[in-house]
Design a protein around this motif. Structure first.
Motif, PDB file in Angstrom:
ATOM      1  N   LEU A  56       0.793  -0.935   0.006  1.00  0.00           N
ATOM      2  CA  LEU A  56      -0.337  -0.001   0.256  1.00  0.00           C
ATOM      3  C   LEU A  56       1.273   1.176  -0.002  1.00  0.00           C
ATOM      4  O   LEU A  56       2.186   1.389   0.612  1.00  0.00           O
ATOM      5  N   TRP A  57      -0.223   2.338  -0.411  1.00  0.00           N
ATOM      6  CA  TRP A  57       0.840   3.488  -0.909  1.00  0.00           C
ATOM      7  C   TRP A  57       0.446   4.433  -0.651  1.00  0.00           C
ATOM      8  O   TRP A  57      -0.835   4.964  -0.862  1.00  0.00           O
ATOM      9  N   ASN A  58       0.223   5.800   0.105  1.00  0.00           N
ATOM     10  CA  ASN A  58      -0.528   6.600   0.604  1.00  0.00           C
ATOM     11  C   ASN A  58      -0.339   7.903   0.044  1.00  0.00           C
ATOM     12  O   ASN A  58       1.323   8.409  -0.111  1.00  0.00           O
ATOM     13  N   LYS A  59      -0.325   8.429  -1.860  1.00  0.00           N
ATOM     14  CA  LYS A  59       0.480   9.196  -2.229  1.00  0.00           C
ATOM     15  C   LYS A  59       0.064   9.752  -1.724  1.00  0.00           C
ATOM     16  O   LYS A  59      -0.258  11.256  -0.843  1.00  0.00           O
ATOM     17  N   VAL A  85     -10.285  14.772  -6.580  1.00  0.00           N
ATOM     18  CA  VAL A  85      -9.300  15.251  -5.370  1.00  0.00           C
ATOM     19  C   VAL A  85      -9.236  16.401  -5.783  1.00  0.00           C
ATOM     20  O   VAL A  85      -9.110  17.224  -6.717  1.00  0.00           O
ATOM     21  N   ASP A  86      -8.531  16.835  -4.066  1.00  0.00           N
ATOM     22  CA  ASP A  86      -7.565  18.629  -4.444  1.00  0.00           C
ATOM     23  C   ASP A  86      -6.588  17.934  -4.345  1.00  0.00           C
ATOM     24  O   ASP A  86      -5.407  17.114  -3.479  1.00  0.00           O
ATOM     25  N   SER A  87      -5.934  18.168  -5.264  1.00  0.00           N
ATOM     26  CA  SER A  87      -4.116  17.844  -5.593  1.00  0.00           C
ATOM     27  C   SER A  87      -3.292  18.913  -5.853  1.00  0.00           C
ATOM     28  O   SER A  87      -3.096  19.756  -6.853  1.00  0.00           O
ATOM     29  N   PRO A  88      -2.339  19.716  -4.631  1.00  0.00           N
ATOM     30  CA  PRO A  88      -1.919  20.231  -4.257  1.00  0.00           C
ATOM     31  C   PRO A  88      -0.287  21.046  -5.398  1.00  0.00           C
ATOM     32  O   PRO A  88      -0.227  21.098  -5.481  1.00  0.00           O
ATOM     33  N   GLY A  89       0.129  19.505  -5.620  1.00  0.00           N
ATOM     34  CA  GLY A  89       1.170  19.633  -6.562  1.00  0.00           C
ATOM     35  C   GLY A  89       1.192  18.424  -6.564  1.00  0.00           C
ATOM     36  O   GLY A  89       0.619  18.251  -8.053  1.00  0.00           O
ATOM     37  N   PRO A  90       2.779  17.992  -8.078  1.00  0.00           N
ATOM     38  CA  PRO A  90       2.506  17.216  -9.170  1.00  0.00           C
ATOM     39  C   PRO A  90       2.078  15.495  -9.060  1.00  0.00           C
ATOM     40  O   PRO A  90       2.356  15.189  -7.369  1.00  0.00           O
ATOM     41  N   ALA A  91       1.578  15.104  -9.256  1.00  0.00           N
ATOM     42  CA  ALA A  91       0.903  13.670  -8.808  1.00  0.00           C
ATOM     43  C   ALA A  91       1.712  12.339  -9.822  1.00  0.00           C
ATOM     44  O   ALA A  91       1.890  12.064  -9.495  1.00  0.00           O
ATOM     45  N   CYS A  92       2.411  13.375 -10.796  1.00  0.00           N
ATOM     46  CA  CYS A  92       3.750  11.803 -11.837  1.00  0.00           C
ATOM     47  C   CYS A  92       4.981  12.064 -10.659  1.00  0.00           C
ATOM     48  O   CYS A  92       5.873  12.995 -10.374  1.00  0.00           O
ATOM     49  N   THR A  94       7.343  11.930 -11.632  1.00  0.00           N
ATOM     50  CA  THR A  94       8.562  12.722 -12.759  1.00  0.00           C
ATOM     51  C   THR A  94       8.710  13.922 -12.055  1.00  0.00           C
ATOM     52  O   THR A  94       9.251  14.706 -13.091  1.00  0.00           O
ATOM     53  N   GLY A  95       7.578  14.280 -11.006  1.00  0.00           N
ATOM     54  CA  GLY A  95       7.437  15.922 -11.201  1.00  0.00           C
ATOM     55  C   GLY A  95       6.655  16.514 -11.921  1.00  0.00           C
ATOM     56  O   GLY A  95       6.096  17.569 -11.648  1.00  0.00           O
ATOM     57  N   ASN A  96       5.915  15.881 -12.659  1.00  0.00           N
ATOM     58  CA  ASN A  96       5.570  16.364 -13.637  1.00  0.00           C
ATOM     59  C   ASN A  96       3.107  16.717 -13.113  1.00  0.00           C
ATOM     60  O   ASN A  96       3.211  15.836 -11.942  1.00  0.00           O
ATOM     61  N   ARG A  97       2.089  17.791 -13.006  1.00  0.00           N
ATOM     62  CA  ARG A  97       1.926  18.178 -12.728  1.00  0.00           C
ATOM     63  C   ARG A  97       1.072  16.848 -12.869  1.00  0.00           C
ATOM     64  O   ARG A  97      -0.195  16.109 -11.797  1.00  0.00           O
ATOM     65  N   THR A  98       0.211  16.231 -13.987  1.00  0.00           N
ATOM     66  CA  THR A  98      -0.029  15.181 -14.112  1.00  0.00           C
ATOM     67  C   THR A  98       0.958  14.022 -14.677  1.00  0.00           C
ATOM     68  O   THR A  98       1.540  14.749 -15.300  1.00  0.00           O
ATOM     69  N   CYS A  99       0.480  12.355 -14.908  1.00  0.00           N
ATOM     70  CA  CYS A  99       1.504  11.521 -15.519  1.00  0.00           C
ATOM     71  C   CYS A  99       0.903  12.337 -16.993  1.00  0.00           C
ATOM     72  O   CYS A  99       1.419  11.304 -17.339  1.00  0.00           O
ATOM     73  N   PHE A 100      -0.337  12.268 -17.619  1.00  0.00           N
ATOM     74  CA  PHE A 100      -0.794  12.456 -18.903  1.00  0.00           C
ATOM     75  C   PHE A 100       0.475  13.793 -19.758  1.00  0.00           C
ATOM     76  O   PHE A 100      -0.127  14.336 -20.312  1.00  0.00           O
ATOM     77  N   PHE A 101       1.209  13.420 -20.082  1.00  0.00           N
ATOM     78  CA  PHE A 101       2.001  15.036 -20.263  1.00  0.00           C
ATOM     79  C   PHE A 101       2.735  14.661 -21.590  1.00  0.00           C
ATOM     80  O   PHE A 101       2.725  15.648 -22.149  1.00  0.00           O
ATOM     81  N   ARG A 102       2.585  13.544 -21.703  1.00  0.00           N
ATOM     82  CA  ARG A 102       3.138  13.478 -23.209  1.00  0.00           C
ATOM     83  C   ARG A 102       2.160  12.936 -24.056  1.00  0.00           C
ATOM     84  O   ARG A 102       0.915  12.580 -23.504  1.00  0.00           O
ATOM     85  N   THR A 103       2.744  13.100 -25.822  1.00  0.00           N
ATOM     86  CA  THR A 103       1.335  13.160 -26.934  1.00  0.00           C
ATOM     87  C   THR A 103       1.888  11.764 -27.990  1.00  0.00           C
ATOM     88  O   THR A 103       3.214  11.163 -28.150  1.00  0.00           O
ATOM     89  N   LEU A 104       1.694  10.598 -27.762  1.00  0.00           N
ATOM     90  CA  LEU A 104       2.067   9.231 -28.605  1.00  0.00           C
ATOM     91  C   LEU A 104       1.486   9.728 -30.255  1.00  0.00           C
ATOM     92  O   LEU A 104       0.754  10.714 -30.738  1.00  0.00           O
ATOM     93  N   GLY A 105       2.499   9.750 -30.949  1.00  0.00           N
ATOM     94  CA  GLY A 105       2.483   9.919 -32.629  1.00  0.00           C
ATOM     95  C   GLY A 105       3.147  11.654 -32.697  1.00  0.00           C
ATOM     96  O   GLY A 105       3.094  11.525 -34.072  1.00  0.00           O
ATOM     97  N   ARG A 106       4.074  12.251 -31.349  1.00  0.00           N
ATOM     98  CA  ARG A 106       4.072  13.645 -31.646  1.00  0.00           C
ATOM     99  C   ARG A 106       5.609  13.469 -32.202  1.00  0.00           C
ATOM    100  O   ARG A 106       6.280  13.104 -31.315  1.00  0.00           O
TER     101      ARG A 106
END
Length: 115
Positions: A56-59, A85-92, A94-106
Motif C-alpha cells: 500500500l502507498w499513501n499518495k 481530489v484536490d491535489s496541491p502539487g505534482p501527481a506524477c 516525474t515531477g509533472n502535474r499529471t502523468c499524462f504529459f506526453r502525446t503519442l505519435g508527435r
C-alpha cells in the motif's frame, strides 16, 4: 453504494482514475485493493496498491503532495473508480502535474514533459 459491491479483478484490484475535482484535469491512474479503498474513505487521502512493490502507498506521503479526497465515484459496472481530489502539487513521480504529459505519435514529444 457500498464498497462490498465493487468488482475487483482476479488479483483483487480495481483501477482508479484520479482527477482534479475543480478543473477536471486527469492526474493519474492507479490500482486499488479493498484495503486501499477503505483507507481512502477513512482518511480522506488517496491510498493505492503498488503492483510492483506489492504494498500500500499513501499518495504524497513522501513528497508532501497529499491528494485530499473530495468524492470517490464508481462506474456503472462497479469495476472502475474515479477519485475526485484536490491535489496541491505534482501527481506524477516525474515531477509533472499529471502523468499524462506526453502525446503519442508527435515528433515534438519530449520524455521530460517540461517546456
Amino acid at each position: 453504494m457500498d464498497a462490498s459491491e465493487l468488482t475487483f479483478d482476479a488479483h483483487g484490484l480495481i483501477p482508479c482514475v484520479v482527477q482534479q475535482y475543480d478543473t477536471g484535469e486527469v492526474l493519474m491512474v492507479a490500482w486499488m485493493n479493498e484495503e486501499s479503498v477503505r483507507l481512502t474513505l477513512e482518511t480522506g487521502t488517496t491510498w493505492f496498491w503498488s503492483r510492483s512493490r506489492k504494498e500500500l502507498w499513501n499518495k504524497g506521503a513522501t513528497s508532501g503532495n497529499m491528494q485530499q479526497l473530495r468524492e470517490l465515484r464508481v462506474d456503472c459496472d462497479a469495476d472502475t473508480l474515479l477519485a475526485l481530489v484536490d491535489s496541491p502539487g505534482p501527481a506524477c513521480h516525474t515531477g509533472n502535474r499529471t502523468c499524462f504529459f506526453r502525446t503519442l505519435g508527435r515528433a515534438d514529444d519530449t520524455s521530460s514533459g517540461k517546456d
